[in-house]
Design a protein around this motif. Structure first.
Motif, PDB file in Angstrom:
ATOM      1  N   GLY A  73      15.280  -6.812 -13.173  1.00  0.00           N
ATOM      2  CA  GLY A  73      14.448  -5.708 -13.611  1.00  0.00           C
ATOM      3  C   GLY A  73      12.953  -5.936 -13.484  1.00  0.00           C
ATOM      4  O   GLY A  73      12.164  -5.017 -13.713  1.00  0.00           O
ATOM      5  N   THR A  74      12.545  -7.154 -13.127  1.00  0.00           N
ATOM      6  CA  THR A  74      11.122  -7.454 -12.980  1.00  0.00           C
ATOM      7  C   THR A  74      10.553  -6.706 -11.776  1.00  0.00           C
ATOM      8  O   THR A  74      11.204  -6.599 -10.742  1.00  0.00           O
ATOM      9  N   ARG A  75       9.319  -6.213 -11.932  1.00  0.00           N
ATOM     10  CA  ARG A  75       8.643  -5.529 -10.834  1.00  0.00           C
ATOM     11  C   ARG A  75       7.325  -6.222 -10.508  1.00  0.00           C
ATOM     12  O   ARG A  75       6.669  -6.760 -11.402  1.00  0.00           O
ATOM     13  N   LEU A  76       6.987  -6.174  -9.223  1.00  0.00           N
ATOM     14  CA  LEU A  76       5.687  -6.673  -8.780  1.00  0.00           C
ATOM     15  C   LEU A  76       4.699  -5.529  -8.745  1.00  0.00           C
ATOM     16  O   LEU A  76       5.052  -4.395  -8.409  1.00  0.00           O
ATOM     17  N   ARG A  77       3.459  -5.831  -9.056  1.00  0.00           N
ATOM     18  CA  ARG A  77       2.411  -4.830  -8.900  1.00  0.00           C
ATOM     19  C   ARG A  77       1.961  -4.736  -7.447  1.00  0.00           C
ATOM     20  O   ARG A  77       1.366  -3.745  -7.037  1.00  0.00           O
ATOM     21  N   ALA A  78       2.247  -5.774  -6.656  1.00  0.00           N
ATOM     22  CA  ALA A  78       1.879  -5.770  -5.237  1.00  0.00           C
ATOM     23  C   ALA A  78       2.909  -4.993  -4.428  1.00  0.00           C
ATOM     24  O   ALA A  78       4.084  -4.898  -4.802  1.00  0.00           O
ATOM     25  N   GLY A  79       2.457  -4.438  -3.315  1.00  0.00           N
ATOM     26  CA  GLY A  79       3.358  -3.701  -2.432  1.00  0.00           C
ATOM     27  C   GLY A  79       3.307  -4.246  -1.016  1.00  0.00           C
ATOM     28  O   GLY A  79       2.617  -5.228  -0.724  1.00  0.00           O
ATOM     29  N   LEU A  80       4.030  -3.594  -0.115  1.00  0.00           N
ATOM     30  CA  LEU A  80       4.082  -4.013   1.281  1.00  0.00           C
ATOM     31  C   LEU A  80       3.023  -3.282   2.099  1.00  0.00           C
ATOM     32  O   LEU A  80       2.721  -2.109   1.864  1.00  0.00           O
ATOM     33  N   ALA A  81       2.482  -4.004   3.070  1.00  0.00           N
ATOM     34  CA  ALA A  81       1.528  -3.398   4.003  1.00  0.00           C
ATOM     35  C   ALA A  81       2.312  -2.751   5.139  1.00  0.00           C
ATOM     36  O   ALA A  81       3.114  -3.409   5.812  1.00  0.00           O
ATOM     37  N   HIS A  82       2.087  -1.460   5.351  1.00  0.00           N
ATOM     38  CA  HIS A  82       2.782  -0.735   6.408  1.00  0.00           C
ATOM     39  C   HIS A  82       1.933  -0.672   7.667  1.00  0.00           C
ATOM     40  O   HIS A  82       0.706  -0.603   7.611  1.00  0.00           O
TER      41      HIS A  82
END
Length: 329
Positions: free
Chosen positions: A93-102
């Motif tokens: 259930g943990t989430r990262l605040r970072a995302g993927l670069a598209h």
């Protein structure tokens, strides 16, 4: 880029593979300008191109990453990322605040392209519309050269007769329209059972990554389409793909017609591959000259060089070649 490479990477759209190689649920890795690009398609069919490494601890999505529904899942800790690049969570259930670069991605005629801009600028132009046919025969091979050198062969008519033994002539000056460069030429070749056949071939360049040729085949009742796709994978290393779609089955229905088209496409592909295999050792050993001593009849090469300058930063511009054998200004 290293100091040994006389031209930097150009900006533009470059082939990273075929749409058919990334079906729903698949993850694929392509190489572009010294870096990996990860391609994946969600279960609903959404296609994405992203940076290769998970922002959590750097695992490579192309080395064991999976697609779960609409998410791309990291193979290391199970962090999942939605089509918009945001993290949708890990198994606990943990989430990262970072995302993927598209990466900006486009599809034309079954070919996948990724945009690379100067200083990471977004796309400044679009690829031409599809020609309405999907390639039926493919070949790929690496050359020790630069995409500009590969594409320049399209306007170097003198080498076509000397190196390839083909009678190819320019029928009109090239047309320039922003990132598009259209060559007008006629090639006389021989087809089994038909003898010498003249092919009027408008050749369209879209940036330095795509060359597209369309030729009518009235004697065969069809049309020939050839794609030459040049993808820089490292400094002075280019992956060249040839793709062919030949329709030569006018009046032949169903499966037999499709088989005839595929067979004709493979015949045409072999002829195209013979040409690039003859070019390959020359390209690997030639030196790029920023100020070539062009001779009369080679003005199109000079025009091509000036057109190509738009795909580099200002610091990479070179002096313009002249067609009279004199040094450039």
């Amino acid at each position: 880029m290293t100091n040994a490479a006389p031209l930097p990477y150009p900006s533009g759209w470059f082939c990273v593979g075929l749409a058919r190689d990334v079906p729903p649920g698949r993850v694929r890795t392509a190489r572009l300008m010294g870096e990996d690009v990860v391609l994946y398609r969600t279960r609903r069919g959404t296609l994405r191109a992203v940076g290769p490494h998970c922002p959590h601890l750097g695992a490579h999505f192309g080395a064991g990453g999976t697609v779960r529904g609409e998410d791309l899942v990291c193979p290391f800790h199970g962090f999942a990322f939605g089509p918009d690049g945001s993290c949708t969570g890990a198994p606990d259930g943990t989430r990262l605040r970072a995302g993927l670069a598209h990466h900006h991605l486009a599809e034309r005629d079954g070919v996948l392209y990724v945009w690379r801009g100067i200083a990471d600028e977004p796309p400044t132009w679009e690829l031409p519309p599809p020609v309405g046919a999907v390639p039926l025969a493919w070949w790929r091979g690496e050359v020790l050269s630069h995409p500009q050198e590969v594409m320049e062969n399209g306007v170097d008519f003198r080498h076509v007769s000397v190196l390839h033994g083909l009678d190819t002539r320019e029928t009109a000056p090239p047309e320039v329209a922003g990132p598009l460069f259209t060559i007008h030429q006629r090639t006389t070749t021989r087809f089994p059972g038909l003898g010498a056949v003249g092919l009027d071939q408008p050749v369209a360049l879209a940036g330095l990554g795509t060359m597209r040729l369309v030729a009518e085949l009235p004697e065969l009742g069809g049309r020939l389409r050839v794609w030459v796709l040049a993808t820089p994978v490292a400094p002075w290393r280019t992956l060249v793909r040839f793709a062919v779609a030949c329709s030569a089955s006018a009046g032949v229905p169903g499966v037999l017609g499709a088989a005839a088209d595929r067979a004709a496409s493979w015949v045409a592909l072999r002829a195209a591959v013979r040409i690039i295999k003859q070019d390959r050792p020359v390209l690997a050993h030639k030196r790029y000259l920023a100020q070539p001593r062009l001779v009369p009849g080679e003005r199109s090469i000079g025009l091509f060089r000036r057109w190509a300058r738009q795909f580099y930063g200002e610091e990479a511009c070179r002096a313009e070649p002249r067609a009279d054998g004199a040094p450039a200004d």
